[in-house]
Enzyme design. Structure first.
Site, short mmCIF file in Angstrom:
data_model
loop_
_atom_site.label_atom_id
_atom_site.label_comp_id
_atom_site.label_asym_id
_atom_site.label_seq_id
_atom_site.Cartn_x
_atom_site.Cartn_y
_atom_site.Cartn_z
N HIS A 107 0.83 -1.16 -0.02
CA HIS A 107 0.03 -0.03 -0.03
C HIS A 107 0.92 1.16 0.15
CE1 HIS A 107 -2.99 3.00 1.08
NE2 HIS A 107 -2.29 3.36 2.16
N ASP A 137 6.68 21.31 -26.82
CA ASP A 137 7.06 19.89 -26.24
C ASP A 137 7.77 20.03 -24.93
OD1 ASP A 137 6.92 17.09 -25.39
OD2 ASP A 137 6.58 16.47 -27.39
N TRP A 174 7.27 0.14 3.66
CA TRP A 174 7.66 0.79 2.46
C TRP A 174 8.90 1.55 2.79
CZ3 TRP A 174 8.71 5.79 0.86
CH2 TRP A 174 8.76 6.91 1.75
N SER A 197 13.59 6.15 -13.82
CA SER A 197 12.29 6.65 -14.21
C SER A 197 12.06 8.25 -13.91
CB SER A 197 11.01 6.03 -14.17
OG SER A 197 9.84 6.83 -14.40
N SER A 198 12.31 8.51 -12.53
CA SER A 198 11.91 9.74 -11.84
C SER A 198 13.13 10.48 -12.16
CB SER A 198 11.83 9.49 -10.46
OG SER A 198 10.65 8.62 -9.93
N HIS A 248 12.63 12.12 3.55
CA HIS A 248 11.69 13.20 3.80
C HIS A 248 11.91 14.09 2.43
CE1 HIS A 248 9.62 15.69 6.40
NE2 HIS A 248 10.09 16.70 5.66
N GLU A 304 11.46 13.33 -0.32
CA GLU A 304 10.26 12.69 -0.96
C GLU A 304 8.86 13.01 -0.42
OE1 GLU A 304 10.05 10.43 -3.49
OE2 GLU A 304 8.03 9.76 -3.37
N TYR A 335 7.92 16.10 0.26
CA TYR A 335 8.02 17.43 -0.54
C TYR A 335 7.76 17.05 -2.18
CZ TYR A 335 9.05 19.12 3.93
OH TYR A 335 9.12 19.13 5.39
N SER A 393 -2.51 26.68 -6.04
CA SER A 393 -2.03 28.13 -6.50
C SER A 393 -2.28 28.51 -7.98
CB SER A 393 -0.26 28.46 -6.59
OG SER A 393 0.29 27.96 -5.13
N HIS A 449 14.42 13.64 11.69
CA HIS A 449 13.11 13.59 12.34
C HIS A 449 12.20 12.62 12.48
CE1 HIS A 449 11.03 16.20 9.34
NE2 HIS A 449 10.67 14.94 9.37
N HIS A 450 12.70 11.51 11.57
CA HIS A 450 11.85 10.10 11.40
C HIS A 450 12.68 9.36 12.41
CE1 HIS A 450 9.38 11.27 7.94
NE2 HIS A 450 10.51 12.16 7.50
N THR A 483 5.94 27.11 4.91
CA THR A 483 4.64 26.55 4.90
C THR A 483 3.56 27.38 5.04
OG1 THR A 483 5.89 24.55 5.22
CG2 THR A 483 3.49 24.36 4.76
N LYS A 500 2.71 30.13 2.84
CA LYS A 500 2.07 29.63 1.57
C LYS A 500 0.44 29.88 1.97
CE LYS A 500 4.82 26.60 -0.70
NZ LYS A 500 5.01 27.18 -2.01
N ARG A 502 0.95 1.12 15.02
CA ARG A 502 0.73 0.67 13.56
C ARG A 502 1.60 -0.35 12.92
NH1 ARG A 502 5.30 5.19 10.67
NH2 ARG A 502 4.23 4.43 8.93
#
Lengths: 121, 623, 255
Positions: free
Chosen positions: B78, B107, B142, B174-175, B258, B260, B262, B273, B307-308, B333, B336, B455
């Site tokens: 998941h 293009d 994950w 790919s990314s 991390h 990731e 964002y 926006s 921080h994880h 943040t 925004k 969890r």
């Protein structure tokens, strides 16, 4: 483009990008400097051993500085960043800043002390 | 895959095979964007089914619907599916379609590379999903913490995590290629007059995301390669019993992980926006603040990863430092959020589905942001880490944030992409169901986490006070599923019955509304003069001082293109991207079975890749 | 970024490289922008590998793994570093030759670069092979108070080291756990070292293939000053690979 011949006659006006035309003399001078720095590096790696016996952190500082100087010369002259668009410098420098940050924080996290003085290698 | 059944913009009388061939060899950013979106929606549904199965298992205490092993596999898949195969490619797909239009390009910078990114994504996704059929699905979470992921440990010894490692790397290639493409497109292919400080904020967001991908993915690449070596070749990078360091995995993973976050959320910021100014009929408030705060978030995003890991014992100094940098992220943040609110303030609001999603986005994302600030404080994190509080937090960010943003984007740009409106009535129904379902599913998780439900645990005992809210969450998840089903229905119905929107149904500001819906292959027949951040608005409502007559693309453009009829050079379709991607995937299967003849798979895969590379190189040389 | 914005209209006329490409908004060639972006991504890739080596190095020593300086000869690496520097010089000379439409020079210097790249790879194979055949012993020293220390001693130092250790720890029990070869899997040093230098070598090999393709194009007469970018791109990648070696040379071999 692939079907063009390379005969001298067909040469049109120069097609350089923003950078100055490459200069063989500069290339060779840079090579000599790089070569000399490499020799100095090898010598410097014995600084903390007898008979010189300097502190290890001095040796490490010298070596890292020399390597950075070599890298700078390669990037500026062989990769043309000195003459090329600032954009390439920006792209490359951003990556190098994040890479340096990563390396320094990793070393700090694994207990290497804050200054190079404490680097236990 | 459902991807080939997509409506073709200019459906002629060609045979079915010709159409399929056209989509396989396409290098058009709009078609590739559509392929991305439909493939990612398929994976989104798949990942959602994983989640439903998890919720059914948790609906009642001591339930036996799933075995612990299957539960592990489902929560791993998941997470992996939603992050790498749903939200990221949805962002890339929307960006692919919209960004070149927004900057006024014909293009992407490298159309064939763009196709390659898509096929690598599709094959990488298939590779990972094939683990359900020909092996065992990954089961170590994950974030694949070593040593659990490295040598089995308490998990059965299978090649499940090899599927994960290799699949992640195919998707990673790919990314990275896609991100390089975005960077070059945005930096280098802007239309005349489209200065950086006139770029739409969605483009800014995609630019920052592309840089984040380019700088973050190498870390997971290295980490996962080392993990592969540990699993298959007898090294011990992450194996503590042989001297390795599991903390190294965590740091390398989160140095990627991390940023990731964002990568997943910034495109949604960009969409919001765009939606807010159009639907409040006002210019965006604080353009520069929104643009530069994205850059700030991107850069700070590389300084907060640990921080994880507050609870793993890094020591008070490291915890304090990473706590401080994490709290700093809330500043850009917050900037925004206030600018968005100020954009809405005093506007003449046009309450259509995109704005519903946009306003809900702010509400939900702020909740996720506030619990994020709470989690950035180590003492609180000690109490709540690995509990449902964390699950609730990041679903408010990634579901309430990223997914709601994406739905705002779908409803907003669907008429541009397909030339059909999505039904407003179904849209509102879908919105309310999703909003209610989302809050019902994820809000109680905060409470359950606080009272101690861990969890990643397949069940819980009765009498601990978990039963009621877990049941509610499962009902909420079913409501979300219903909402997604309504969206799919809306998509299907819109093909036949959708209102024909015209070029500019929302009275938009940005360049994509200056061309037809759907746009022609070369994107623009006429290109407006870009004098401000709202070129299309100027075109429609500009005062006399602005020269807003559309001018011919040929005049705006370039030098030596006389031989092309409409002055635009479009690359021919290419079959090589899919070949190259296929070769890499074959090599990936080879790596999977490295000790049972997989070497031949690698050799064959690399040979196929070589055909693709040589073909692409010769095509590139011919350009 | 601000001054670039001011420039971007002006630079519009500068155009891309060669013909057939419409002008770009930065006035730069798109392929080159992409390559530089990719290079900065690669910089982080190698930083992660080098950091892995550095952070695991103290663990390797604490666990009685091989001491790097017993095995990494500076002479050989200095020669390898010299070869790569030399190849960077021949690479820029090739670029200069193609920019001045010196066809023979282009082929000569490209060929020289490829040759030097192959020499570097040969040197690396030699070094790997040599390490693989060497061995080390983990000596476990148990003091009477129960403190355990592990020391890695190179096979070729064992004879002289053992008496030293016995003299330093007169009351301790000293146990030799036997010879282990210096391979990829026997120690953290081996794992990190071979992985890092192996990935660098792979990049050199890819560079050699890339340059060979350019050389073949040149031999077919498909390279001239009009598309000198083909050579420049390969060169940028090649210099970057050299740059990584500059870092590895210092951080791994010299320090």
């Amino acid at each position: 483009m692939a079907n063009q011949t390379s005969s001298q006659a067909e040469v049109a006006a120069p097609h350089h990008d923003a950078h100055a035309p490459s200069n063989v003399r500069v290339y060779i001078q840079i090579f000599v400097v790089l070569f000399v720095i490499t020799m100095v590096e090898v010598f410097a790696s014995y600084l903390d051993e007898p008979p010189i016996n300097l502190e290890t952190w001095i040796e490490i500082t010298v070596l890292v500085a020399l390597a950075a100087l070599k890298g700078l010369l390669v990037v500026m002259f062989y990769m043309h960043l000195r003459f090329d668009s600032r954009w390439f410098t920006t792209l490359f420098t951003t990556g190098i800043i994040i890479a340096t940050l990563m390396a320094i924080v990793f070393l700090l996290l694994w207990g290497y002390k804050a200054s190079l003085g404490g680097l236990v290698l | 895959m459902a991807t080939t059944a997509v409506p073709v913009p200019q459906a002629g009388e060609r045979s079915r095979w010709a159409t399929i061939w056209e989509w396989i060899t396409t290098v058009d950013h709009k078609r590739i964007g559509i392929l991305y979106i439909f493939t990612a929606i398929a994976f989104f549904v798949w990942g959602g089914i994983d989640a439903l199965l998890l919720r059914i298992q948790l609906a009642a205490p001591e339930n036996n619907f799933l075995s612990p092993q299957v539960y592990n596999e489902l929560f791993t898949m998941h997470g992996t599916t939603m992050v790498f195969m749903a939200v990221m490619p949805l962002n890339v797909g929307l960006g692919n379609f919209i960004v070149p239009l927004m900057v006024g390009a014909n293009d992407m910078a490298y159309p064939r590379l763009n196709a390659l990114s898509y096929w690598l994504f599709l094959f990488g996704g298939i590779f990972l999903s094939s683990s359900y059929i020909i092996g065992h699905p990954p089961d170590a979470g994950w974030f694949a913490y070593a040593p659990l992921s490295a040598n089995g440990g308490v998990l059965p010894k299978t090649n499940a995590m090899d599927f994960w490692v290799i699949g992640i790397n195919i998707l990673g290639v790919s990314s990275i290629l896609g991100a390089v493409n975005f960077i070059v497109t945005i930096l280098n292919l802007r239309a005349p007059g489209m200065k950086f400080n006139r770029m739409p904020l969605f483009v800014w967001a995609q630019l920052v995301v592309a840089f984040l991908i380019v700088f973050a993915f190498p870390s997971i690449t290295v980490a996962s390669i080392l993990l592969y070596f540990d699993r298959n070749f007898g090294t011990a990078f992450f194996l503590p019993e042989r001297g390795g360091d599991p903390m190294l995995w965590q740091h390398l993973f989160w140095f990627f992980g991390h940023p990731e976050v964002y990568i997943l959320i910034l495109p949604a910021f960009g969409i919001i926006s765009e939606v807010f100014p159009v639907f409040s009929r006002k210019p965006i408030f604080g353009y520069a603040f929104i643009a530069y705060s994205s850059v700030a978030i991107g850069f700070l995003g590389f300084t907060v990863w640990a921080h994880h890991m507050f609870a793993v014992g890094m020591g008070p100094i490291a915890n304090a430092a990473f706590s401080a940098t994490s709290l700093m992220i809330s500043i850009p943040t917050g900037v925004k959020i206030f600018n968005w609110l100020a954009t809405l303030w005093g506007g003449s609001l046009n309450f259509k589905t995109p704005l519903y999603y946009g306003v809900a986005f702010i509400f939900l994302f702020v909740i996720g942001g506030i619990t994020g600030v709470m989690l950035a404080i180590p003492p609180l994190d000690y109490q709540t880490t690995d509990s449902y509080f964390v699950v609730g937090h990041f679903h408010y960010v990634l579901f309430g944030g990223a997914i709601f943003g994406l739905f705002a984007g779908f409803y907003y740009w669907w008429p541009k992409m397909f030339g059909r409106m999505l039904s407003e009535r179904l849209g509102i129904w879908q919105f309310w169901l999703m909003f209610i379902g989302m809050n019902l599913t994820f809000m109680p998780m905060h409470y359950l986490g606080m009272i101690g439900q861990p969890r990643r645990t397949w069940t819980y005992e009765a009498g601990m006070g978990f039963e009621f809210w877990n049941l509610m969450e499962t009902i909420g998840a079913l409501i979300i599923a219903l909402s997604v089903a309504i969206f799919l229905l809306n998509v299907i119905l819109s093909r036949r019955n959708g209102e024909i929107p015209g070029d500019d149904p929302w009275d938009g500001h940005t360049l994509e509304w200056a061309t037809s819906s759907p746009p022609p292959a070369h994107n623009f027949d006429k290109m407006p003069v870009i004098r401000s951040r709202r070129p299309v608005w100027d075109l429609k409502y500009g005062d006399a001082q602005h020269f807003t007559e559309p001018r011919d693309v040929k005049a705006a453009g370039s030098t030596d293109e006389d031989e092309h009829s409409h002055g635009i050079h479009l690359p021919p379709p290419s079959f090589y991207p899919i070949i190259l991607a296929f070769g890499l995937t074959v090599a990936g299967y080879g790596l999977l079975y490295i000790y049972s003849g997989g070497v031949w798979g690698i050799v064959i895969g690399l040979s196929i890749m070589w055909v693709g590379i040589a073909g692409l190189a010769s095509e590139a040389a011919r350009d | 970024m601000a001054q670039a914005v001011a420039h971007d209209q002006k630079e519009h006329a500068a155009g891309g490289h060669g013909h057939g490409h419409p002008p770009t908004s930065l006035g730069l060639n798109s392929r080159k922008v992409g390559l530089w972006t990719f290079i900065s991504s690669e910089a982080i890739f190698f930083t992660a590998l080098i950091s892995t080596y550095l952070v695991l190095k103290p663990r390797n020593i604490a666990l009685g793994g091989p001491e790097p300086q017993d095995f990494l000869g500076i002479t050989l690496t200095a020669i390898l570093a010299f070869i790569l520097l030399m190849s960077s010089l021949t690479m820029v000379l090739a670029l200069h030759a193609v920019e001045t439409d010196n066809v023979r020079g282009t082929r000569l210097w490209l060929g020289a670069t490829i040759l030097l790249g192959l020499m570097f790879l040969g040197g690396q194979v030699y070094e790997f092979n040599k390490l693989w055949s060497e061995g080390f012993h983990t000596i476990v020293i148990t003091e009477p108070d129960g403190k355990v220390e592990r020391i890695g001693v190179a096979e070729h130092h064992l004879e002289e080291e053992l008496p030293h250790l016995q003299a330093e720890h007169p009351n301790a029990q000293i146990q030799d756990t036997g010879r282990k070869p210096v391979t990829w899997t026997t120690s953290l040093f081996g794992s990190t070292f071979f992985t890092m230098t192996g990935f660098h070598g792979t990049h050199v090999a890819i560079g050699v293939v890339w340059l060979s393709i350019v050389l073949v194009m040149s031999l077919r007469g498909a390279i001239s000053s009009r598309n000198s970018l083909t050579v420049e791109m390969a060169g940028l990648y090649w210099h970057f690979v050299d740059l990584v070696w500059v870092a590895i040379f210092t951080l791994i071999y010299l320090i």
